[in-house]
Scaffold this motif. Structure first.
Motif, PDB file in Angstrom:
ATOM      1  N   UNK A  42       0.862  -1.338  -0.039  1.00 47.72           N
ATOM      2  CA  UNK A  42      -0.188   0.036   0.011  1.00 47.72           C
ATOM      3  C   UNK A  42       0.757   1.421   0.082  1.00 47.72           C
ATOM      4  N   UNK A  43       1.749   1.125   0.596  1.00 44.98           N
ATOM      5  CA  UNK A  43       3.243   2.329   0.642  1.00 44.98           C
ATOM      6  C   UNK A  43       3.531   2.419  -0.118  1.00 44.98           C
ATOM      7  N   UNK A  44       3.909   1.135  -1.113  1.00 41.79           N
ATOM      8  CA  UNK A  44       4.116   1.820  -2.922  1.00 41.79           C
ATOM      9  C   UNK A  44       3.731   1.942  -4.021  1.00 41.79           C
ATOM     10  N   UNK A  45       2.194   2.204  -3.857  1.00 44.30           N
ATOM     11  CA  UNK A  45       0.724   2.384  -3.970  1.00 44.30           C
ATOM     12  C   UNK A  45       1.629   4.057  -4.527  1.00 44.30           C
ATOM     13  N   UNK A  46       1.701   4.578  -2.927  1.00 47.68           N
ATOM     14  CA  UNK A  46       2.422   6.151  -3.561  1.00 47.68           C
ATOM     15  C   UNK A  46       3.454   6.565  -3.699  1.00 47.68           C
ATOM     16  N   UNK A  47       4.417   5.462  -3.299  1.00 48.44           N
ATOM     17  CA  UNK A  47       6.073   5.665  -3.621  1.00 48.44           C
ATOM     18  C   UNK A  47       6.452   5.017  -5.334  1.00 48.44           C
ATOM     19  N   UNK A  48       5.754   4.653  -5.822  1.00 46.13           N
ATOM     20  CA  UNK A  48       6.086   4.676  -6.909  1.00 46.13           C
ATOM     21  C   UNK A  48       5.992   5.007  -8.079  1.00 46.13           C
ATOM     22  N   UNK A  49       4.346   5.792  -8.103  1.00 48.74           N
ATOM     23  CA  UNK A  49       4.359   6.813  -9.264  1.00 48.74           C
ATOM     24  C   UNK A  49       5.229   8.732  -8.996  1.00 48.74           C
ATOM     25  N   UNK A  50       5.565   8.588  -7.300  1.00 44.96           N
ATOM     26  CA  UNK A  50       5.485   9.688  -6.887  1.00 44.96           C
ATOM     27  C   UNK A  50       7.534   9.017  -7.990  1.00 44.96           C
ATOM     28  N   UNK A  51       8.205   8.067  -7.603  1.00 45.98           N
ATOM     29  CA  UNK A  51       9.866   8.525  -8.030  1.00 45.98           C
ATOM     30  C   UNK A  51       9.543   8.781  -9.471  1.00 45.98           C
TER      31      UNK A  51
END
Length: 428
Positions: free
Chosen positions: A122-131
């Motif tokens: 769920x945290x990855x869902x935020x991290x990946x598009x931001x990167x």
């Protein structure tokens, strides 16, 4: 290394992103192998627990947060400072990974592990598009392909190190120790991100206050960006094909390897992931040199078709040396989908909409993964691992042809538009 790539490494911001990617993905490979080792160990001690079923459930838990949240998180990320989002996400990921061995020791339940994996992704869902959205803000537009190639190379290097070392560490020191190393890698990534020089643009000021209707419209705007471009559609299709094959390999490939092994363990899986990493590294280098002169759709489609051939070789053999060679070829031919698609999406979107487009990419790819692991688990139970892998080969051939066809239509449309524009200039 070319002068263009050397100049990127002289930029503190890009170097921070690159090193952060190396450490975080190295740790990710540790955790993947550690969880695979945990599930294999658990299935050996519990006759009612199927290793293939646990792997399929693991993949479903991984993709569930993306399917639930990804269509909506991109618009949220577009409103926030991307660097701050990345740093907070890495700190949270470190805490979650560190907690897994502790919670399993307390409960001896895989259900608890699956719950933490859900939160982690769920945290990855935020991290990946931001990167993905941040990169065009720290490098020039003409450096995007080189930057994406270097970041893909960082992922490949990290996969090679993490896979080779992770398999050995897990077999020697246990899966819990590998997860603690992963937690530490996220904190090192935080240090790398701290070197990124980035200030949030003023596009946030032009966004309307958040309302349910307005937020839905923003999500829809991301879908429109994807739908209106055939070249982006070809990139999505090629990437989906790679994710589909990855899901089949996760279930059928894992079991195929262990069934053929004289002494099952994670070292063999780590060696094959290392071979995929080496192949991907060669493929990324070729894309950034000779391959960039060729039409993207043809490179993507041909890569999928050849990856299917390598997968067939993997399925038909019982020799570990052949497995390694096939894995290297799979990584080599899958590399275009990992490098070119990222660049195409970054070039085709502006900062105000970029994160939501990458969120939609993540949603589509994880939905594809969910379908593939479910089909693979069913196919393995109905037939066997070899037949399942050969069926995936056929899918790759078909999707490779579709990618080329979609890319050709995109090229014809661009040529027509260019001709109309030229005639308009002449008329004036």
């Amino acid at each position: 290394m070319t002068d263009d790539r050397r100049s990127l490494f002289r930029q503190r911001s890009f170097a921070g992103l690159w090193w952060g990617q190396v450490f975080s993905i190295t740790g990710d490979r540790f955790t993947y192998l550690a969880l695979a080792g945990l599930f294999f160990e658990y299935s050996q001690g519990n006759p009612s627990a199927s290793y293939a079923a646990l792997l399929a459930l693991f993949a479903n838990v991984v993709v569930a947060p993306v399917l639930l949240f990804a269509p909506f998180t991109g618009a949220w990320v577009d409103r926030h400072n991307l660097k701050r989002v990345l740093i907070v996400s890495d700190v949270l990921r470190a805490l979650l990974v560190f907690s897994m061995p502790i919670l399993f020791e307390m409960t001896h339940s895989t259900d608890v592990i699956f719950a933490v994996v859900f939160l982690l992704f769920a945290v990855n869902v935020i991290f990946l598009p931001a990167k993905s959205a941040l990169l065009p803000e720290v490098v020039r537009g003409d450096q995007l392909l080189a930057a994406n190639s270097l970041l893909a190379g960082a992922g490949i290097l990290a996969t090679a190190i993490g896979a080779l070392a992770g398999g050995y560490i897990i077999d020697r020191f246990g899966w819990a120790f590998a997860m603690r190393l992963d937690a530490a890698s996220y904190l090192v990534s935080v240090v790398g991100l701290g070197f990124v020089a980035y200030r949030a643009g003023d596009h946030h000021a032009h966004l309307a206050p958040v309302t349910v209707r307005g937020y839905a419209a923003e999500v829809g705007a991301g879908w429109n960006v994807v739908r209106q471009s055939r070249s982006v559609g070809a990139a999505f299709l090629a990437l989906a094909a790679v994710w589909f094959a990855g899901g089949v390999l996760h279930v059928a490939g894992n079991e195929h390897i262990q069934a053929m092994a004289s002494a099952p363990g994670m070292s063999r899986l780590g060696a094959l992931l290392f071979a995929i990493g080496v192949g991907s590294g060669i493929g990324a280098w070729w894309i950034n040199t000779y391959g960039k002169r060729l039409p993207r759709a043809y490179v993507l489609g041909a890569g999928l078709a050849f990856a299917g051939c390598a997968l067939a070789l993997f399925a038909m053999s019982r020799l570990f040396a052949v497995f390694v060679g096939a894995a290297l070829l799979i990584g080599l031919f899958a590399a275009p989908a990992l490098v070119l698609t990222e660049t195409a999406l970054q070039e085709g979107t502006d900062l105000a909409h970029r994160a939501r487009v990458f969120s939609l990419r993540d949603f589509t790819m994880r939905l594809t993964l969910l379908v593939s692991v479910s089909l693979a688990a069913w196919a393995v139970a109905w037939t066997d691992t070899r037949a399942t892998l050969l069926g995936c080969t056929v899918v790759l051939w078909v999707l490779g042809g579709c990618t080329i066809g979609l890319g050709r239509r995109a090229e014809r449309a661009e040529t027509t538009d260019a001709g109309l524009a030229a005639r308009g200039e002449v008329g004036r």
